[in-house]
Every structure is written in structure tokens, then in C-alpha cells.
Design a protein around this motif. Structure first.
Motif, PDB file in Angstrom:
ATOM      1  N   ASN A 253       1.041  -1.677  -0.391  1.00 55.62           N
ATOM      2  CA  ASN A 253      -0.161  -0.477  -0.810  1.00 55.62           C
ATOM      3  C   ASN A 253       0.879   1.278  -0.128  1.00 55.62           C
ATOM      4  O   ASN A 253       0.643   2.157  -1.218  1.00 55.62           O
ATOM      5  CB  ASN A 253      -0.905   0.065   1.249  1.00 55.62           C
ATOM      6  CG  ASN A 253      -2.149  -0.352   0.666  1.00 55.62           C
ATOM      7  OD1 ASN A 253      -3.054   0.340  -0.232  1.00 55.62           O
ATOM      8  ND2 ASN A 253      -3.057  -0.667   1.577  1.00 55.62           N
TER       9      ASN A 253
ATOM     10  N   GLY B 146       2.000   2.442  -3.251  1.00 53.25           N
ATOM     11  CA  GLY B 146       0.968   2.316  -4.366  1.00 53.25           C
ATOM     12  C   GLY B 146       0.743   1.085  -4.763  1.00 53.25           C
ATOM     13  O   GLY B 146       0.177   1.563  -6.018  1.00 53.25           O
TER      14      GLY B 146
ATOM     15  N   PRO C 145      -0.887  -1.639  -3.936  1.00 49.70           N
ATOM     16  CA  PRO C 145      -1.662  -2.803  -3.599  1.00 49.70           C
ATOM     17  C   PRO C 145      -2.789  -3.485  -4.510  1.00 49.70           C
ATOM     18  O   PRO C 145      -3.047  -4.275  -4.504  1.00 49.70           O
ATOM     19  CB  PRO C 145      -3.240  -1.543  -2.655  1.00 49.70           C
ATOM     20  CG  PRO C 145      -3.122  -0.118  -3.050  1.00 49.70           C
ATOM     21  CD  PRO C 145      -1.879  -0.507  -4.038  1.00 49.70           C
ATOM     22  N   HIS C 146      -3.089  -3.089  -5.576  1.00 46.50           N
ATOM     23  CA  HIS C 146      -3.840  -3.927  -6.137  1.00 46.50           C
ATOM     24  C   HIS C 146      -2.885  -4.768  -7.935  1.00 46.50           C
ATOM     25  O   HIS C 146      -3.628  -5.433  -8.027  1.00 46.50           O
ATOM     26  CB  HIS C 146      -4.564  -2.597  -7.754  1.00 46.50           C
ATOM     27  CG  HIS C 146      -3.782  -1.801  -7.978  1.00 46.50           C
ATOM     28  ND1 HIS C 146      -2.811  -1.059  -6.620  1.00 46.50           N
ATOM     29  CD2 HIS C 146      -3.032  -1.156  -9.310  1.00 46.50           C
ATOM     30  CE1 HIS C 146      -2.120  -0.234  -7.828  1.00 46.50           C
ATOM     31  NE2 HIS C 146      -2.342  -0.164  -9.370  1.00 46.50           N
TER      32      HIS C 146
ATOM     33  N   ASN D  73      -1.516  -9.844  -6.535  1.00 44.42           N
ATOM     34  CA  ASN D  73      -1.521 -11.102  -7.033  1.00 44.42           C
ATOM     35  C   ASN D  73      -1.375 -11.577  -8.753  1.00 44.42           C
ATOM     36  O   ASN D  73      -1.265 -12.047  -9.221  1.00 44.42           O
ATOM     37  CB  ASN D  73      -3.008 -11.767  -7.118  1.00 44.42           C
ATOM     38  CG  ASN D  73      -3.505 -11.517  -5.602  1.00 44.42           C
ATOM     39  OD1 ASN D  73      -2.787 -12.593  -4.405  1.00 44.42           O
ATOM     40  ND2 ASN D  73      -4.393 -11.542  -5.564  1.00 44.42           N
TER      41      ASN D  73
ATOM     42  N   MET E  66      -5.075   6.400  -6.707  1.00 41.29           N
ATOM     43  CA  MET E  66      -4.908   4.933  -5.923  1.00 41.29           C
ATOM     44  C   MET E  66      -5.953   4.148  -6.600  1.00 41.29           C
ATOM     45  O   MET E  66      -6.973   4.946  -6.024  1.00 41.29           O
ATOM     46  CB  MET E  66      -4.044   5.541  -4.530  1.00 41.29           C
ATOM     47  CG  MET E  66      -3.419   4.366  -4.359  1.00 41.29           C
ATOM     48  SD  MET E  66      -2.631   3.886  -2.546  1.00 41.29           S
ATOM     49  CE  MET E  66      -1.413   5.347  -3.120  1.00 41.29           C
TER      50      MET E  66
ATOM     51  N   LEU F  12      -8.387  -0.449  -1.459  1.00 39.96           N
ATOM     52  CA  LEU F  12      -8.104  -2.289  -1.684  1.00 39.96           C
ATOM     53  C   LEU F  12      -9.299  -2.996  -2.137  1.00 39.96           C
ATOM     54  O   LEU F  12      -9.074  -3.602  -2.142  1.00 39.96           O
ATOM     55  CB  LEU F  12      -7.902  -2.180  -0.134  1.00 39.96           C
ATOM     56  CG  LEU F  12      -6.762  -2.923   0.588  1.00 39.96           C
ATOM     57  CD1 LEU F  12      -6.463  -2.405   1.997  1.00 39.96           C
ATOM     58  CD2 LEU F  12      -5.676  -3.604  -0.237  1.00 39.96           C
TER      59      LEU F  12
ATOM     60  N   VAL G 154      -8.844  -5.092  -5.081  1.00 37.94           N
ATOM     61  CA  VAL G 154      -7.737  -5.739  -5.896  1.00 37.94           C
ATOM     62  C   VAL G 154      -8.651  -7.197  -5.977  1.00 37.94           C
ATOM     63  O   VAL G 154      -9.872  -7.600  -4.874  1.00 37.94           O
ATOM     64  CB  VAL G 154      -7.460  -6.194  -4.312  1.00 37.94           C
ATOM     65  CG1 VAL G 154      -6.690  -7.286  -4.773  1.00 37.94           C
ATOM     66  CG2 VAL G 154      -6.035  -4.604  -3.469  1.00 37.94           C
ATOM     67  N   PRO G 155      -8.472  -7.232  -6.943  1.00 36.04           N
ATOM     68  CA  PRO G 155      -8.860  -8.932  -7.533  1.00 36.04           C
ATOM     69  C   PRO G 155      -8.378  -9.542  -6.453  1.00 36.04           C
ATOM     70  O   PRO G 155      -7.639 -10.539  -7.665  1.00 36.04           O
ATOM     71  CB  PRO G 155      -9.055  -8.657  -9.335  1.00 36.04           C
ATOM     72  CG  PRO G 155      -7.523  -8.092  -9.191  1.00 36.04           C
ATOM     73  CD  PRO G 155      -7.437  -7.290  -7.947  1.00 36.04           C
TER      74      PRO G 155
ATOM     75  N   THR H  53      -7.377 -13.247  -6.347  1.00 41.17           N
ATOM     76  CA  THR H  53      -7.242 -14.302  -7.260  1.00 41.17           C
ATOM     77  C   THR H  53      -7.227 -15.673  -5.774  1.00 41.17           C
ATOM     78  O   THR H  53      -6.629 -15.721  -5.145  1.00 41.17           O
ATOM     79  CB  THR H  53      -6.367 -14.409  -7.537  1.00 41.17           C
ATOM     80  OG1 THR H  53      -4.903 -14.424  -7.401  1.00 41.17           O
ATOM     81  CG2 THR H  53      -6.321 -14.129  -8.788  1.00 41.17           C
TER      82      THR H  53
END
Lengths: 267, 354
Positions: A116, A119, A121-122, A125, B1, B4, B7-8, B10
């Protein structure tokens, strides 16, 4: 406190560092600057225990050569200039690798908080290897931050050793990363960073060591060190340092040799 | 930004890998039962079970087939399969390359040279030594061959306490070539009977399984696999490079030493009792990385389970496909494994880290 006494590093017959004395205080950002080949990275590698050296490095009062690697890892984290990764780990897995245990809820949240902070966090995965160079650099910084998440643990300051942390980043992320480093220091941790960009150094460093030809030319506050005389001598070119009165921030502009001569003449 | 909540998330691969432990245990159990039940003699496992449950005693034939032939073969298959897969996974982690394998750095070749020496030159040894070693002569020689090549390799590739992976790979190629050449000389001077032994051994087989071989190989393999299980976090760190592994607190040199020991012991023991069974060490870790990700803490455990299952499966196929004769298992693993290996290569062709 991190103290390096009389550090000499030789690679083959070449002396990279000769009798360097260096120290850094917790709570501050200490920058190491100097021209290419002056020994900046080698000094950082000696501080992190990656090269053979003569002399002594004291980390919070302990000789780093006497510490086991996991004891060192609990007190300092190192961001190398370039990083590689074998096998298809995801971003969050890379951040977790540096943690003592990668599965508990608490360390998971530290890894996520670190992502986070940089910058990303997305990207948790996504596969690390699919990221751009700058994004990979930020993920590595998140990994390093997660390793020493609390700047002070049980009253002992922890250290970030960064080798050109903003080298491959755009200006926005340069500022973001330097802010993270400064916040870490101001929360009581120690930050030692090799810097290429003198303007960012002037903006963020509390203390600057100037290296040239394997020796420390000067080490003091930015105001004392970042002068025309010292920088010109270190970089072997004429450098003009400006300090405009209102902000007091030091900045440098590139000069061609001709321009520099003219401006010096006119002073 | 991005917040959270965007967020995908998985499926967490660590959870998948944990679940995989269970599936692979189930697979191993079912393949083990199949291995005990299937064979050229037509002896029925279920018939024997029914007899035991109803208090009848087993016939001599059933005792010999189930207890003296199939049971040691089952245990040897589990040991060898787990050893090859774990040795492969450790070697790949150590070399930070998914195509590394004990076969690649001359460990298997060294073990092979040891075994071939025992087959061809065993008769020239003083009677006393041969008598002392007995059936263990070939296994012991193979183990020492693999071990010796690992030590030489290590001495060549290590300078100032640090092992260069590049030097080790290149030295491994040279060692493999040397062991191959020496083996070639031995094959040249071997007589007809020895040549038949060599051919059979070279393709790999579990056919000679005895309780004696299990007693020689299984403890070594069990110890090296347990040793490998302690390497998970270290190998994960090594994926970031040796310098970074040191930074995050991995005792890099000690970990590399243990890795090399584990690989030498597991490979030596496996090659000694079963010959050159290929592809398990490369294919098993690869399939698992595709399924559950590259985390070595789970990968090593799953590799042991899947390696054992796949080798047993290949052994069952080798026993039934041309029954009552049987195919050397190395042929089966190569026929099944080589296409998988090529498929992996094709999939990875565009990736930089091959």
C-alpha cells in the motif's frame, strides 16, 4: 548508530575504498553521493556485509561480522540496485519472502501495508516478472520495508540501506519513495541511501557523505557539503549550487563548461 | 490510487498448495494399493485380504508375491520417486533455474559410473570385499560415485566460501562428460553377461527390488528428504539472488552446503537401486509450480508425494503393458516425461528467465 571504521576494500589489485570512516545516526537520512566509480555502492555493500573488507562496521554497537545473518536481517534491510527473481512468484509472495513467517495474519497485513505504501496494492496477485522495471523496484522496496516494518523495535533503531532507490522511477514516484524513506527515519529508524540525483539529495538528506576515488571527501549537513568547491572537486567538473533565499532549498542546474565559466566570471 | 476493495483477490496459492497435500496423499495411497494389487502373477490382493479377515492362512505363493516381491517394490518405488522429485526441486531452487536437475550437474553420471564400475570390475575385486558387500556392492558404489562427483564439483566451483552457480553448472557438464567417457570405456571392456546387466540397469528399473535394497536406500532417502524440508524458506530467498538471500537473513553458504548434500545423497541412493530413471526430477516440480506456485515450503512436500505417486504409476504401467514380461521403468518415464518436458519448453519459449 551505524559506524564504519577504517574500511578498505580491494578487488583483485584494485583498491575500491581506502581507509574510509563513516557514520550514520538513527532518525536521519544519510546520503552517499559521488561520481561513478567513486565507491558509493561498495561502501554500502561493506555496510551490509556483502563484500570482504578490512576495518570494522558497528551496527547499533555490534560488529556486523559477529552477527548471524538472521540477526543482521532483524536490524537492517537492504535494497540492491538491480534485482532478479527466479520462478513465477506473485507480487505479494515476493514481499512476504523477506518475512520470518509468510503465513500468519499479522505478517500478511504487514506485507499488504508495505505494498500500500509504495502504491501497488492492486498488483498483489500479479506475477512479479510481468511488472515494469519501475514497478518491480517499488515492489522490492515494499519487501525491504516489510522486513524492518517498525523503525524502532524494543528501543533499537532499525536500518534501511538503499542503493539508488529512485534510479528507475519517474519524478512522482521518486518523491513518493524519498518521502517513505524520510518518514522511516523521522520515526526513529536509520536510512542510508546511495544517491545519484544531487537535487533530491539536497531536498531529503539530513547528512551527506561525498565520496571521490574511494575516499570520503566530506561528510556533513547538506548546507556544509553541497558547495561549489566540494562538488566541483568530487565530480571533477564545475558545479554551481544555488540557494534561493525564500525557501532555502538548495538546487543545482546542469551547466555546460562554457556557461559555467561565464557565470563564474560574472560573479 | 486504487482502493483495497478493488483488489482482484485471486485464490491464495498457499491455501491451494496446502489443499494439494491432501489430494496428493490420497493419490499416493490409491496408487500404492494399485501397485500391490497389480502384477504378472495374477495374485489377488483382495483375495489375500479376504483370507486374512476370515482367519485363513495365505498360500506360499501369495506370501512370496505380496510380501517378498510387491511390498519391497512398492516401498522402493515410493522412496526413489520421492528422492528424484525432491532432489530435482532442490537443485532447481539452488540453481535458480527450473531446468536444473541432478542429471545436469553430473551427480547422476557420477553415481552411474560408480554402479557401472561395480558391475564390470566387481569380479576383479578381492573375494573378501565382494563377499562383505554382497548385494549392496552396486548400490554402495553408485552412492559413492554420486557423492564423490558432488564433492569434486563443489571444490571446483567454490572460491572463498562462496559457490558460483555458473561455474558449478559448467563444471557439472565437464564432470558429466568425464563420467560418461569412463563409463563408455567400461562398457567397451565388459563381457556379454555384464552388458545385459548394464543395459537393464541403464534404462532404470524397480524389478530387482528386495527388502535388502529397501534397507539400503530408504533410510538415506528419508533423511535427505527430511533435510530438504528444512530448506523451503532458504530456497525461496535464493530465488531473489544470493546477495538478497543474505540480506533477508538466510545463512546462504550453510544452506547451499545442505542442499548439495541432500541432492547427492538422494540421487546417489536412488540411482544405486533403480538405475537411470529420468524426467521425474524435472517434470514433477514443474507440474507443481503450475498448479500451486513456486513456494518451496509447500513445493518440496508436494514434490515428494507426487514424485512417489508418478513413479509408482509408471512402474504399474511398465509391469502390465507387456505382461508377463516387463518394460524397464526408465522407458515409461521417458515416454511420458519427455513430451511434458518439451511442452514446458514450448510454453516458456517466450519468457526471459528460461
Amino acid at each position: 548508530m551505524l559506524i564504519a571504521n577504517d574500511i578498505t576494500v580491494q578487488l583483485g589489485h584494485r583498491t575500491i575504498l581506502s581507509n574510509v570512516n563513516f557514520n550514520a545516526q538513527p532518525g536521519t537520512v544519510t546520503a552517499i553521493v559521488g561520481p561513478n566509480g567513486s565507491g558509493k555502492t561498495t561502501l554500502l555493500r561493506a555496510l551490509s556485509g556483502d563484500v570482504d573488507y578490512s576495518g570494522q562496521v558497528l551496527l547499533n554497537g555490534c560488529d556486523t561480522r559477529q552477527l548471524k545473518s538472521w540477526e543482521l536481517a532483524a536490524e537492517r534491510a537492504v535494497l540492491p540496485q538491480a534485482s532478479t527473481l527466479a520462478f513465477p512468484f506473485t507480487v505479494i509472495e515476493v514481499v512476504r519472502i523477506g518475512l520470518q513467517s509468510g503465513t500468519s495474519g499479522e505478517t500478511d497485513s504487514v506485507a499488504m501495508q508495505a505494498l500500500n505504501l509504495v502504491g501497488l496494492p492492486h498488483y498483489a496477485n500479479r506475477f512479479f516478472q510481468e511488472l515494469s522495471g519501475g514497478e518491480q523496484q517499488r515492489v522490492q522496496l515494499a519487501r525491504v520495508l516489510a522486513q524492518v516494518w517498525d523503525p524502532v523495535l524494543d528501543g533499537t533503531p532499525r536500518w534501511l540501506l538503499l542503493d539508488e532507490p529512485v534510479a528507475s522511477l519517474d519524478i512522482g514516484h521518486q518523491l513518493q519513495i524519498m518521502d517513505i524513506a524520510r518518514n522511516f527515519a523521522h520515526a526513529g529508524g536509520g536510512v542510508i541511501t546511495v544517491m545519484h540525483d544531487l537535487n533530491l539529495t539536497a531536498l531529503y538528506a539530513d547528512s551527506v557523505a561525498v565520496l571521490a576515488h574511494g575516499s570520503v571527501l566530506a561528510h556533513d549537513s547538506p548546507m556544509q557539503v553541497m558547495t561549489d568547491a566540494i562538488l566541483s572537486k568530487a565530480y571533477e567538473c564545475s558545479v554551481k549550487v544555488n540557494t534561493p533565499p525564500p525557501s532555502g532549498f538548495t538546487y543545482l542546474l546542469p551547466h555546460s563548461a562554457g556557461l559555467a565559466t561565464v557565470s563564474q566570471d560574472s560573479l | 490510487m486504487v482502493s483495497l476493495s478493488d483488489v482482484p483477490l485471486t485464490k491464495d496459492r498457499f491455501q491451494t498448495a496446502r489443499a494439494a497435500h491432501l489430494w496428493l496423499v490420497l493419490l499416493l495411497v490409491s496408487v500404492s494399493v494399485t501397485s500391490l494389487a497389480v502384477g504378472a502373477s495374477g495374485t489377488s490382493l483382495w483375495g489375500a485380504f479376504a483370507k486374512i479377515l476370515s482367519g485363513q492362512s495365505l498360500s506360499q505363493m501369495e506370501k512370496v508375491v505380496l510380501w517378498d516381491i510387491r511390498a519391497p517394490r512398492l516401498l522402493l518405488g515410493i522412496s526413489v520417486g520421492a528422492a528424484l522429485a525432491v532432489a530435482g526441486a532442490v537443485m532447481q531452487g539452488l540453481f535458480r533455474n527450473p531446468l536444473a536437475d541432478p542429471g545436469l550437474v553430473g551427480v547422476s553420471a557420477g553415481a552411474g559410473l560408480g554402479a557401472i564400475s561395480a558391475i564390470v570390475l566387481g569380479s576383479t575385486l578381492p573375494i573378501g570385499i565382494v563377499a562383505l558387500a554382497g548385494n549392496a556392492l552396486i548400490p554402495v558404489a553408485a552412492f559413492f560415485g554420486g557423492w564423490l562427483s558432488t564433492i569434486v564439483l563443489y571444490r571446483v566451483a567454490t572460491r572463498g566460501g562462496r559457490t558460483s552457480v555458473a561455474t558449478m553448472l559448467l563444471a557439472g557438464i565437464a564432470l558429466g562428460a568425464l563420467a560418461g567417457a569412463l563409463s563408455g570405456i567400461l562398457v567397451y571392456i565388459a563381457d556379454d553377461r555384464q552388458l545385459r546387466d548394464l543395459t537393464f540397469w541403464g534404462l532404470g528399473s524397480l524389478a530387482g527390488a528386495t527388502w535388502g535394497k529397501v534397507a539400503v536406500a530408504a533410510p538415506i532417502i528419508l533423511l535427505s528428504i527430511l533435510g530438504a524440508f528444512t530448506l523451503g524458506r532458504g530456497l525461496n530467498g535464493l530465488a531473489l539472488g544470493e546477495v538478497t538471500a543474505h540480506h533477508i537473513g538466510i545463512p546462504v553458504q550453510r544452506m547451499k552446503n545442505l542442499s548439495i548434500l541432500v541432492v547427492a545423497a538422494a540421487t546417489g541412493a536412488a540411482v544405486a537401486v533403480s538405475g537411470g530413471i529420468g524426467f521425474i526430477g524435472i517434470v514433477v516440480p514443474h507440474l507443481l509450480r503450475l498448479w500451486t506456485g513456486p513456494d518451496h515450503r509447500t513445493l518440496l512436500i508436494n514434490a515428494a508425494l507426487l514424485g512417489a505417486s508418478l513413479l509408482l504409476l509408471a512402474d504399474v504401467i511398465s509391469r502390465v503393458i507387456i505382461a508377463p514380461a516387463e518394460l524397464p521403468i526408465g522407458i515409461v518415464t521417458a515416454v511420458l516425461g519427455a513430451p511434458v518436458f518439451l511442452w514446458i519448453l514450448l510454453r516458456r519459449r517466450g519468457m526471459v528467465d528460461l
